[in-house]
Design a protein around this motif. Structure first.
Motif, PDB file in Angstrom:
ATOM      1  N   ALA A  71       0.849  -1.197   0.000  1.00 17.25           N
ATOM      2  CA  ALA A  71       0.000   0.000   0.000  1.00 17.25           C
ATOM      3  C   ALA A  71       0.883   1.244   0.000  1.00 17.25           C
ATOM      4  CB  ALA A  71      -0.908   0.004   1.226  1.00 17.25           C
ATOM      5  N   LEU A  72       0.619   2.149  -0.927  1.00 18.74           N
ATOM      6  CA  LEU A  72       1.431   3.358  -1.083  1.00 18.74           C
ATOM      7  C   LEU A  72       0.634   4.581  -0.628  1.00 18.74           C
ATOM      8  CD1 LEU A  72       2.806   2.595  -4.670  1.00 18.74           C
ATOM      9  CD2 LEU A  72       3.893   2.057  -2.473  1.00 18.74           C
ATOM     10  N   GLY A  73       1.104   5.217   0.447  1.00 16.54           N
ATOM     11  CA  GLY A  73       0.468   6.446   0.907  1.00 16.54           C
ATOM     12  C   GLY A  73       0.619   7.535  -0.140  1.00 16.54           C
ATOM     13  N   THR A  74      -0.498   8.185  -0.498  1.00 17.44           N
ATOM     14  CA  THR A  74      -0.512   9.110  -1.637  1.00 17.44           C
ATOM     15  C   THR A  74      -1.339  10.347  -1.324  1.00 17.44           C
ATOM     16  OG1 THR A  74      -0.407   7.183  -3.117  1.00 17.44           O
ATOM     17  CG2 THR A  74      -1.048   9.286  -4.113  1.00 17.44           C
ATOM     18  N   TRP A  75      -0.909  11.485  -1.866  1.00 17.54           N
ATOM     19  CA  TRP A  75      -1.707  12.712  -1.855  1.00 17.54           C
ATOM     20  C   TRP A  75      -2.037  13.102  -3.292  1.00 17.54           C
ATOM     21  CZ3 TRP A  75       1.827  16.099   1.775  1.00 17.54           C
ATOM     22  CH2 TRP A  75       1.549  15.778   3.116  1.00 17.54           C
ATOM     23  N   PRO A 108      -2.714  19.680 -16.502  1.00 17.49           N
ATOM     24  CA  PRO A 108      -1.704  18.612 -16.488  1.00 17.49           C
ATOM     25  C   PRO A 108      -1.642  17.923 -15.127  1.00 17.49           C
ATOM     26  CG  PRO A 108      -0.659  20.775 -16.409  1.00 17.49           C
ATOM     27  CD  PRO A 108      -2.111  21.018 -16.672  1.00 17.49           C
ATOM     28  N   VAL A 109      -1.149  16.690 -15.137  1.00 16.94           N
ATOM     29  CA  VAL A 109      -1.016  15.899 -13.908  1.00 16.94           C
ATOM     30  C   VAL A 109       0.463  15.564 -13.724  1.00 16.94           C
ATOM     31  CG1 VAL A 109      -1.714  13.818 -12.670  1.00 16.94           C
ATOM     32  CG2 VAL A 109      -3.308  14.915 -14.277  1.00 16.94           C
ATOM     33  N   ILE A 110       1.061  16.074 -12.653  1.00 14.10           N
ATOM     34  CA  ILE A 110       2.477  15.825 -12.363  1.00 14.10           C
ATOM     35  C   ILE A 110       2.585  14.739 -11.298  1.00 14.10           C
ATOM     36  CG2 ILE A 110       4.612  16.802 -11.431  1.00 14.10           C
ATOM     37  CD1 ILE A 110       3.724  19.521 -12.552  1.00 14.10           C
ATOM     38  N   ILE A 111       3.275  13.650 -11.637  1.00 15.93           N
ATOM     39  CA  ILE A 111       3.561  12.601 -10.649  1.00 15.93           C
ATOM     40  C   ILE A 111       4.964  12.859 -10.119  1.00 15.93           C
ATOM     41  CG2 ILE A 111       3.707  10.138 -10.180  1.00 15.93           C
ATOM     42  CD1 ILE A 111       2.038   9.632 -12.672  1.00 15.93           C
ATOM     43  N   TYR A 112       5.063  13.069  -8.804  1.00 13.28           N
ATOM     44  CA  TYR A 112       6.337  13.448  -8.189  1.00 13.28           C
ATOM     45  C   TYR A 112       7.002  12.229  -7.554  1.00 13.28           C
ATOM     46  CZ  TYR A 112       9.624  15.778  -5.016  1.00 13.28           C
ATOM     47  OH  TYR A 112      10.754  16.174  -4.335  1.00 13.28           O
ATOM     48  N   TYR A 113       8.217  11.914  -8.027  1.00 12.41           N
ATOM     49  CA  TYR A 113       9.013  10.810  -7.485  1.00 12.41           C
ATOM     50  C   TYR A 113      10.123  11.408  -6.622  1.00 12.41           C
ATOM     51  CZ  TYR A 113       6.594   8.212 -11.140  1.00 12.41           C
ATOM     52  OH  TYR A 113       5.620   7.650 -11.929  1.00 12.41           O
ATOM     53  N   HIS A 114       9.977  11.262  -5.306  1.00 11.74           N
ATOM     54  CA  HIS A 114      10.931  11.935  -4.416  1.00 11.74           C
ATOM     55  C   HIS A 114      12.246  11.175  -4.313  1.00 11.74           C
ATOM     56  CE1 HIS A 114      10.609   9.291  -0.884  1.00 11.74           C
ATOM     57  NE2 HIS A 114       9.287   9.402  -0.869  1.00 11.74           N
ATOM     58  N   GLY A 115      13.197  11.804  -3.648  1.00  5.86           N
ATOM     59  CA  GLY A 115      14.538  11.250  -3.549  1.00  5.86           C
ATOM     60  C   GLY A 115      14.807  10.556  -2.225  1.00  5.86           C
ATOM     61  N   HIS A 116      16.065  10.591  -1.816  1.00  8.61           N
ATOM     62  CA  HIS A 116      16.569   9.909  -0.628  1.00  8.61           C
ATOM     63  C   HIS A 116      15.894  10.421   0.643  1.00  8.61           C
ATOM     64  CE1 HIS A 116      19.725   8.371   2.130  1.00  8.61           C
ATOM     65  NE2 HIS A 116      19.633   9.548   2.718  1.00  8.61           N
ATOM     66  N   ALA A 117      15.455   9.497   1.489  1.00  4.97           N
ATOM     67  CA  ALA A 117      15.032   9.775   2.865  1.00  4.97           C
ATOM     68  C   ALA A 117      13.749  10.602   2.963  1.00  4.97           C
ATOM     69  CB  ALA A 117      16.156  10.454   3.646  1.00  4.97           C
ATOM     70  N   GLU A 118      13.251  10.669   4.189  1.00  6.49           N
ATOM     71  CA  GLU A 118      12.093  11.478   4.576  1.00  6.49           C
ATOM     72  C   GLU A 118      10.824  11.043   3.829  1.00  6.49           C
ATOM     73  OE1 GLU A 118      14.377  15.466   5.987  1.00  6.49           O
ATOM     74  OE2 GLU A 118      14.214  15.171   3.825  1.00  6.49           O
ATOM     75  N   THR A 119       9.812  11.900   3.809  1.00  2.00           N
ATOM     76  CA  THR A 119       8.510  11.497   3.277  1.00  2.00           C
ATOM     77  C   THR A 119       7.947  12.573   2.360  1.00  2.00           C
ATOM     78  OG1 THR A 119       7.115  12.553   4.967  1.00  2.00           O
ATOM     79  CG2 THR A 119       8.084  10.411   5.533  1.00  2.00           C
ATOM     80  N   ILE A 148       0.492  14.532  -7.918  1.00  2.00           N
ATOM     81  CA  ILE A 148       0.356  13.238  -7.245  1.00  2.00           C
ATOM     82  C   ILE A 148       1.676  12.974  -6.532  1.00  2.00           C
ATOM     83  CG2 ILE A 148      -0.112  10.783  -7.501  1.00  2.00           C
ATOM     84  CD1 ILE A 148      -2.456  12.592  -8.301  1.00  2.00           C
ATOM     85  N   ALA A 149       1.650  13.068  -5.197  1.00  2.00           N
ATOM     86  CA  ALA A 149       2.853  12.844  -4.385  1.00  2.00           C
ATOM     87  C   ALA A 149       2.638  11.581  -3.560  1.00  2.00           C
ATOM     88  CB  ALA A 149       3.094  14.044  -3.471  1.00  2.00           C
ATOM     89  N   PHE A 150       3.605  10.693  -3.578  1.00  2.00           N
ATOM     90  CA  PHE A 150       3.440   9.426  -2.855  1.00  2.00           C
ATOM     91  C   PHE A 150       4.758   9.022  -2.212  1.00  2.00           C
ATOM     92  CE2 PHE A 150       5.405   8.023  -6.704  1.00  2.00           C
ATOM     93  CZ  PHE A 150       6.024   6.818  -6.423  1.00  2.00           C
ATOM     94  N   ASP A 151       4.675   8.054  -1.316  1.00  3.84           N
ATOM     95  CA  ASP A 151       5.870   7.483  -0.692  1.00  3.84           C
ATOM     96  C   ASP A 151       6.065   6.054  -1.182  1.00  3.84           C
ATOM     97  OD1 ASP A 151       7.037   9.444   1.124  1.00  3.84           O
ATOM     98  OD2 ASP A 151       5.127   9.350   2.186  1.00  3.84           O
ATOM     99  N   TYR A 152       7.312   5.744  -1.568  1.00  2.00           N
ATOM    100  CA  TYR A 152       7.637   4.374  -1.944  1.00  2.00           C
ATOM    101  C   TYR A 152       7.458   3.445  -0.741  1.00  2.00           C
ATOM    102  CZ  TYR A 152      10.502   7.223  -5.195  1.00  2.00           C
ATOM    103  OH  TYR A 152      10.954   8.166  -6.079  1.00  2.00           O
ATOM    104  N   ARG A 153       7.477   2.164  -0.996  1.00  2.00           N
ATOM    105  CA  ARG A 153       7.454   1.176   0.088  1.00  2.00           C
ATOM    106  C   ARG A 153       8.576   1.471   1.089  1.00  2.00           C
ATOM    107  NH1 ARG A 153       8.025  -4.198  -3.076  1.00  2.00           N
ATOM    108  NH2 ARG A 153       6.632  -3.029  -4.459  1.00  2.00           N
ATOM    109  N   ILE A 178       1.723   3.733  -9.516  1.00  2.00           N
ATOM    110  CA  ILE A 178       1.157   5.083  -9.450  1.00  2.00           C
ATOM    111  C   ILE A 178       0.849   5.598 -10.859  1.00  2.00           C
ATOM    112  CG2 ILE A 178       1.612   7.475  -8.789  1.00  2.00           C
ATOM    113  CD1 ILE A 178       1.164   5.726  -6.379  1.00  2.00           C
ATOM    114  N   TYR A 179       1.769   5.373 -11.785  1.00  2.00           N
ATOM    115  CA  TYR A 179       1.565   5.818 -13.168  1.00  2.00           C
ATOM    116  C   TYR A 179       0.327   5.149 -13.776  1.00  2.00           C
ATOM    117  CZ  TYR A 179       2.647   6.844 -18.074  1.00  2.00           C
ATOM    118  OH  TYR A 179       2.596   7.271 -19.381  1.00  2.00           O
ATOM    119  N   GLU A 180       0.191   3.846 -13.550  1.00  2.00           N
ATOM    120  CA  GLU A 180      -0.956   3.119 -14.102  1.00  2.00           C
ATOM    121  C   GLU A 180      -2.257   3.613 -13.478  1.00  2.00           C
ATOM    122  OE1 GLU A 180      -1.117   0.991 -16.589  1.00  2.00           O
ATOM    123  OE2 GLU A 180       1.031   1.226 -16.938  1.00  2.00           O
ATOM    124  N   TRP A 181      -2.227   3.941 -12.190  1.00  2.00           N
ATOM    125  CA  TRP A 181      -3.431   4.457 -11.520  1.00  2.00           C
ATOM    126  C   TRP A 181      -3.855   5.782 -12.149  1.00  2.00           C
ATOM    127  CZ3 TRP A 181      -4.548   8.897  -8.693  1.00  2.00           C
ATOM    128  CH2 TRP A 181      -5.748   8.880  -7.971  1.00  2.00           C
TER     129      TRP A 181
END
Length: 362
Positions: A105-109, A135-146, A169-174, A196-199
């Motif tokens: 389950a991926l926590g998402t905003w 437009p819809v921007i899917i944000y893939y974050h970097g190292h650490a934090e949330t 669309i901002a989410f946290d990886y596993r 997330i992209y498929e959703w």
């Protein structure tokens, strides 16, 4: 009698003085040696950990490498209520979970664009959240934090509340935030990113989707770009914020790597980063991207040096087929102190991003 007592006391005083004069230097030397020995032992222990145990663990343990590369154990700010998006000044934001492979389950905003706030007075309805042309921007974050870390939240605001006026669309990886708590790996993070992209793709056409990677997330975005190019499933564009050309190069230039940087064999120790679970060698895959690309980097970036972003961009330009639109590089205004994490501080940021997205989103 009195004279005898005075002579006796004087004699004892002389003996005591002689004893002190003979033993004090030895005692002081012994104490100094004992104290120095402790410091030498402590220094030796630190050197062993830094130059012995740490490199050995990094080289031989895939778990330890993933632990360091992803930094998912760093959750800041602590004790986050991800459902209270108003606390982050993100009005009309829907908090949800999206399912990835293996029941992760991926926590998402879903942050709504400002132009659509008028229809969200009673909340963001799942069946109507994308009923517009933004437009819809899917944000893939970097190292650490949330996804709730301050500089990331500030970016969502700039992308949704400025002239960019995009869904974010901002989410946290596993392993991050409130997503399922398992150890992340390259394969797992790619699975999550594709989920997330498929959703999003089930809600809107590809032509409205922009994938945006930051730092380590640029490595994720490029690997997704390779998959999309191969399957003919490209998004409208890919944005790379503070990217690196090679994870090995980035690790060598990381500020905390200074103790190892000039030691022979350091690059050999980093070679396991090329293994499957941590292989984010973006430069090797840059030429496979066929979607339009925007690269953003600042010269004052202390974590991923500017020249690594330029190397990636130059490789993109060199390997990109001539019939495709050229990649775009924007030199972020370093005078405002954007560093690695706050590129949105550039006054021209909304205009640059908006113009790029308008040129690619149909």
């Amino acid at each position: 009698m009195l004279r005898k007592r005075i002579l006796q006391q004087a004699s004892e005083a002389l003996r005591s003085t002689d004893r002190v004069s003979r033993t004090t230097p030895q005692t002081a030397y012994f104490r100094l040696f004992k104290g120095s020995k402790r410091w030498i032992q402590l220094l030796g222990g630190i050197l062993f950990l830094v130059y012995g145990a740490f490199p050995a663990a990094f080289y031989f343990s895939g778990w330890f490498r993933r632990f360091l590369i992803f930094g998912h154990y760093i959750n800041w700010p602590p004790l986050i209520n991800f459902n209270d998006t108003d606390a982050y000044e993100l009005p009309y934001t829907r908090s949800l979970f999206i399912e990835s492979a293996n029941n992760i389950a991926l926590g998402t905003w879903h942050v709504m664009p400002k132009s659509e706030w008028h229809r969200c007075a009673n909340g963001v309805h799942p069946d109507a959240e994308f009923q517009d042309s933004r437009p819809v921007i899917i944000y893939y974050h970097g190292h650490a934090e949330t996804r709730a870390t301050d500089y990331r939240v500030q970016l969502y605001r700039r992308l949704s509340q400025s002239i960019v006026d995009a869904h974010v669309i901002a989410f946290d990886y596993r392993g991050f935030g409130d997503s399922t708590n398992v150890m992340p790996s390259r394969h797992g993070v790619i699975q999550d990113s594709l989920a997330i992209y498929e959703w999003v793709k089930r809600k809107v056409p590809n032509s409205r989707i922009v994938i945006w990677g930051h730092s380590l997330g640029t490595g994720v975005a490029i690997q997704l770009g390779e998959i999309f190019a191969r399957t003919g499933d490209n998004p409208a564009a890919i944005v790379l914020e503070a990217p690196f050309n090679s994870l090995v190069e980035a690790a060598l230039r990381w500020p905390l790597s200074i103790p190892f940087r000039y030691i022979p064999g350091t690059r050999k120790i980093l070679e396991p980063l090329l293994e499957e679970d941590t292989n984010f060698e973006s430069e090797q895959k840059a030429g496979t991207l066929t979607a339009p690309v925007l690269v953003l980097h600042s010269k004052d970036d202390p974590l991923v040096p500017y020249d690594l972003g330029r190397k990636l961009y130059e490789r993109l330009q060199r390997d990109r087929p001539s019939h495709l639109p050229a990649a775009v590089f924007y030199d972020v205004d370093s005078s405002v102190g954007p560093g690695h994490r706050r590129i949105y501080k550039d006054p021209k940021f909304p205009e640059v991003v908006s113009e790029f997205i308008k040129s690619v989103v149909r």
